[in-house]
Design a protein around this motif. Structure first.
Motif, short mmCIF file in Angstrom:
data_model
loop_
_atom_site.label_atom_id
_atom_site.label_comp_id
_atom_site.label_asym_id
_atom_site.label_seq_id
_atom_site.Cartn_x
_atom_site.Cartn_y
_atom_site.Cartn_z
N HIS A 133 0.83 -1.20 0.00
CA HIS A 133 0.00 0.00 0.00
C HIS A 133 0.87 1.25 0.00
N LEU A 134 2.00 1.18 0.71
CA LEU A 134 2.92 2.32 0.79
C LEU A 134 3.90 2.36 -0.37
N LYS A 135 3.74 1.44 -1.33
CA LYS A 135 4.60 1.35 -2.51
C LYS A 135 6.04 0.98 -2.16
N ARG A 136 6.21 0.27 -1.06
CA ARG A 136 7.54 -0.20 -0.65
C ARG A 136 7.66 -1.68 -1.06
N ILE A 137 7.68 -1.88 -2.37
CA ILE A 137 7.57 -3.22 -2.94
C ILE A 137 8.80 -4.07 -2.62
N ASP A 138 9.99 -3.48 -2.68
CA ASP A 138 11.20 -4.24 -2.38
C ASP A 138 11.20 -4.75 -0.94
N GLU A 139 10.73 -3.92 -0.03
CA GLU A 139 10.64 -4.34 1.37
C GLU A 139 9.64 -5.48 1.53
N ALA A 140 8.52 -5.38 0.84
CA ALA A 140 7.52 -6.44 0.90
C ALA A 140 8.11 -7.75 0.39
N GLN A 141 8.85 -7.68 -0.71
CA GLN A 141 9.47 -8.87 -1.27
C GLN A 141 10.49 -9.46 -0.29
N SER A 142 11.23 -8.60 0.40
CA SER A 142 12.20 -9.06 1.38
C SER A 142 11.52 -9.78 2.54
N VAL A 143 10.40 -9.24 2.99
CA VAL A 143 9.64 -9.88 4.08
C VAL A 143 9.18 -11.27 3.65
N VAL A 144 8.66 -11.38 2.43
CA VAL A 144 8.20 -12.68 1.93
C VAL A 144 9.36 -13.68 1.90
N GLY A 145 10.52 -13.23 1.45
CA GLY A 145 11.68 -14.11 1.39
C GLY A 145 12.10 -14.62 2.77
N ARG A 146 12.15 -13.73 3.75
CA ARG A 146 12.52 -14.14 5.11
C ARG A 146 11.45 -15.01 5.73
N TRP A 147 10.20 -14.71 5.42
CA TRP A 147 9.08 -15.51 5.92
C TRP A 147 9.16 -16.92 5.36
N ARG A 148 9.46 -17.04 4.07
CA ARG A 148 9.59 -18.36 3.43
C ARG A 148 10.70 -19.17 4.09
N GLU A 149 11.83 -18.52 4.38
CA GLU A 149 12.95 -19.21 5.01
C GLU A 149 12.61 -19.63 6.44
N ALA A 150 11.81 -18.83 7.13
CA ALA A 150 11.49 -19.12 8.54
C ALA A 150 10.49 -20.26 8.69
N LEU A 151 9.68 -20.50 7.65
CA LEU A 151 8.68 -21.57 7.74
C LEU A 151 9.37 -22.94 7.71
N LYS A 152 9.01 -23.76 8.65
CA LYS A 152 9.58 -25.11 8.70
C LYS A 152 8.76 -26.05 7.84
N ASP A 153 9.36 -27.20 7.55
CA ASP A 153 8.65 -28.20 6.73
C ASP A 153 7.36 -28.65 7.41
N SER A 154 7.35 -28.56 8.74
CA SER A 154 6.18 -29.00 9.49
C SER A 154 5.12 -27.90 9.64
N ARG A 169 1.04 -11.58 -4.15
CA ARG A 169 0.72 -10.15 -4.09
C ARG A 169 1.94 -9.31 -4.44
N ALA A 170 3.10 -9.67 -3.88
CA ALA A 170 4.32 -8.92 -4.16
C ALA A 170 4.71 -9.05 -5.63
N ALA A 171 4.59 -10.26 -6.17
CA ALA A 171 4.92 -10.47 -7.59
C ALA A 171 3.98 -9.67 -8.49
N GLN A 172 2.70 -9.67 -8.16
CA GLN A 172 1.73 -8.95 -8.97
C GLN A 172 2.03 -7.44 -8.97
N GLU A 173 2.38 -6.91 -7.81
CA GLU A 173 2.71 -5.48 -7.73
C GLU A 173 3.97 -5.15 -8.51
N ARG A 174 4.86 -6.11 -8.67
CA ARG A 174 6.07 -5.90 -9.46
C ARG A 174 5.79 -6.02 -10.95
N GLY A 175 4.61 -6.51 -11.31
CA GLY A 175 4.27 -6.70 -12.72
C GLY A 175 4.58 -8.09 -13.22
#
Length: 248
Positions: A133-154, A169-175
């Protein structure tokens, strides 16, 4: 009459010994405090901050956002000796700010919650939405990346589905519509009937893939959809149905 010199010396010795014992006791007390006092103070601070957070959470659930925010600030001033407690408090505060429509403040609190030595991603999905919403797309993408790494297989399917939805959502905002569709489809496979079905339905409709679009939109509506997305999904689904039924 003068005092007995031996008695005087005895009194002096006892006074000296008492003074020495007092000094040793004081020194020992200071040494003990230097080693252990901070621990006891921290435990006290932790107890106070937890009390503030517990009451703030209750007030927030009761709709008393302003009072809850005051207590969260008091908790942070009291301090947290246990990093996960602080991260959780930041998440709760950020979610309260998000529900109150204070997007920038919510992004600040939730960004702090996913950072540091004990990140808490319970508020990651609204954080991504706030950053987009704040147009901070790179930050949003970074959060998704760290979130993905933090999720365990379980991790629970819902947790993975939420992360994949935010990735879309982040990918769509990037086009990156292809990447967005892939992420939404993976999310919808894990948990059907959510916003991922709606998003992929819209993307498929825009791409001319009408049959697949209608399938996802109907699944979204059958999942108990409500609000603006539900209204748009019904309208789009009807228009697709009409177009498919029209004579060729």
């Amino acid at each position: 009459m003068s005092a007995d010199p031996r008695m005087t010396r005895g009194v002096f010795c006892r006074a000296t010994l008492l003074a020495l014992a007092g000094a040793l006791t004081a020194t020992a007390g200071l040494t003990w405090y230097a080693h252990f006092g901070r621990v006891f103070l921290t435990q006290g601070d932790n107890g106070v901050s937890r009390l503030f957070v517990g009451e703030a959470e209750r007030l927030g659930d009761a709709g008393c956002a302003d009072q809850a925010l005051v207590l969260y600030d008091k908790a942070f001033r009291a301090g947290f000796g246990y990093p996960p407690d602080k991260s959780r408090a930041l998440t709760l505060k950020g979610l309260l700010l998000w529900r109150a429509g204070r997007v920038r403040d919510a992004a600040e609190a939730l960004s702090a919650a996913v950072s540091g030595s004990a990140p808490n991603f319970d508020g990651a999905q609204p954080l991504v939405e706030a950053l987009l919403h704040l147009k901070r797309i790179d930050e949003a993408q970074s959060v998704v990346g760290r979130w993905r790494e933090a999720l365990k297989d379980s991790a629970a399917p819902q947790a993975r589905a939420d992360m994949l939805y935010s990735a879309g959502r982040a990918a769509q905002e990037r086009g990156d519509l292809k990447g967005a569709r892939t992420a939404y489809e993976e999310s919808a496979t894990l948990v059907q009937g959510g916003l991922a079905d709606y998003r992929v339905g819209v993307l498929c409709a825009e791409a001319g893939d009408s049959a697949v679009a209608r399938k996802h939109l109907e699944r979204f509506l059958l999942g108990g959809a409500s609000g603006a997305e539900a209204a748009k999904a019904r309208e789009l689904s009807r228009s697709i149905k009409t177009a498919l039924a029209a004579p060729k």
